[in-house]
Design a protein around this motif. Structure first.
Motif, PDB file in Angstrom:
ATOM      1  N   ALA A   1       0.839  -1.208   0.000  1.00 26.10           N
ATOM      2  CA  ALA A   1       0.000   0.000   0.000  1.00 26.10           C
ATOM      3  C   ALA A   1       0.866   1.246   0.000  1.00 26.10           C
ATOM      4  O   ALA A   1       0.575   2.220  -0.707  1.00 26.10           O
ATOM      5  N   ARG A   2       1.936   1.244   0.773  1.00 26.79           N
ATOM      6  CA  ARG A   2       2.835   2.394   0.830  1.00 26.79           C
ATOM      7  C   ARG A   2       3.497   2.633  -0.526  1.00 26.79           C
ATOM      8  O   ARG A   2       3.581   3.760  -1.009  1.00 26.79           O
ATOM      9  N   LEU A   3       3.942   1.560  -1.165  1.00 28.01           N
ATOM     10  CA  LEU A   3       4.603   1.696  -2.465  1.00 28.01           C
ATOM     11  C   LEU A   3       3.641   2.171  -3.544  1.00 28.01           C
ATOM     12  O   LEU A   3       4.022   2.895  -4.457  1.00 28.01           O
ATOM     13  N   LYS A   4       2.383   1.766  -3.438  1.00 33.06           N
ATOM     14  CA  LYS A   4       1.370   2.208  -4.403  1.00 33.06           C
ATOM     15  C   LYS A   4       0.873   3.611  -4.097  1.00 33.06           C
ATOM     16  O   LYS A   4       0.132   4.184  -4.879  1.00 33.06           O
ATOM     17  N   GLY A   5       1.246   4.128  -2.945  1.00 32.71           N
ATOM     18  CA  GLY A   5       0.806   5.470  -2.578  1.00 32.71           C
ATOM     19  C   GLY A   5      -0.528   5.484  -1.866  1.00 32.71           C
ATOM     20  O   GLY A   5      -1.124   6.522  -1.653  1.00 32.71           O
TER      21      GLY A   5
END
Length: 81
Positions: free
Chosen positions: A20-24
């Motif tokens: 989720a963090r990498l996808k923003g």
């Protein structure tokens, strides 16, 4: 077996957060470890419960004092108009 299951769930949760963090996107809500482990959460002692209630009562009293102050300031500003 329960410990392994809890470890796997923690790993999956961490991986979901990372994805989720990498996808923003936003990070998923975390589950308290005591609930994830499958072990029962120990009950609070009477003293802990009383302390919790006292803290809650103080927060409510602070909030009420703030509301009363807001009302008083509003009525003062209306009187001055």
């Amino acid at each position: 077996l329960l410990d392994e299951m809890a470890d796997l769930r923690r790993t999956v949760a961490l991986q979901r957060d990372e994805i989720a963090r990498l996808k923003g996107g936003s990070v998923a809500l975390s589950i308290p470890l005591g609930l994830m482990s499958g072990r029962p959460v120990p009950p609070k002692s009477d003293a802990e419960r009383v302390a919790d209630l006292e803290r809650k009562a103080e927060r409510i009293a602070d909030e009420q004092r703030g509301m009363i102050a807001d009302i008083k300031s509003l009525t003062k500003s209306e009187k001055s108009k």
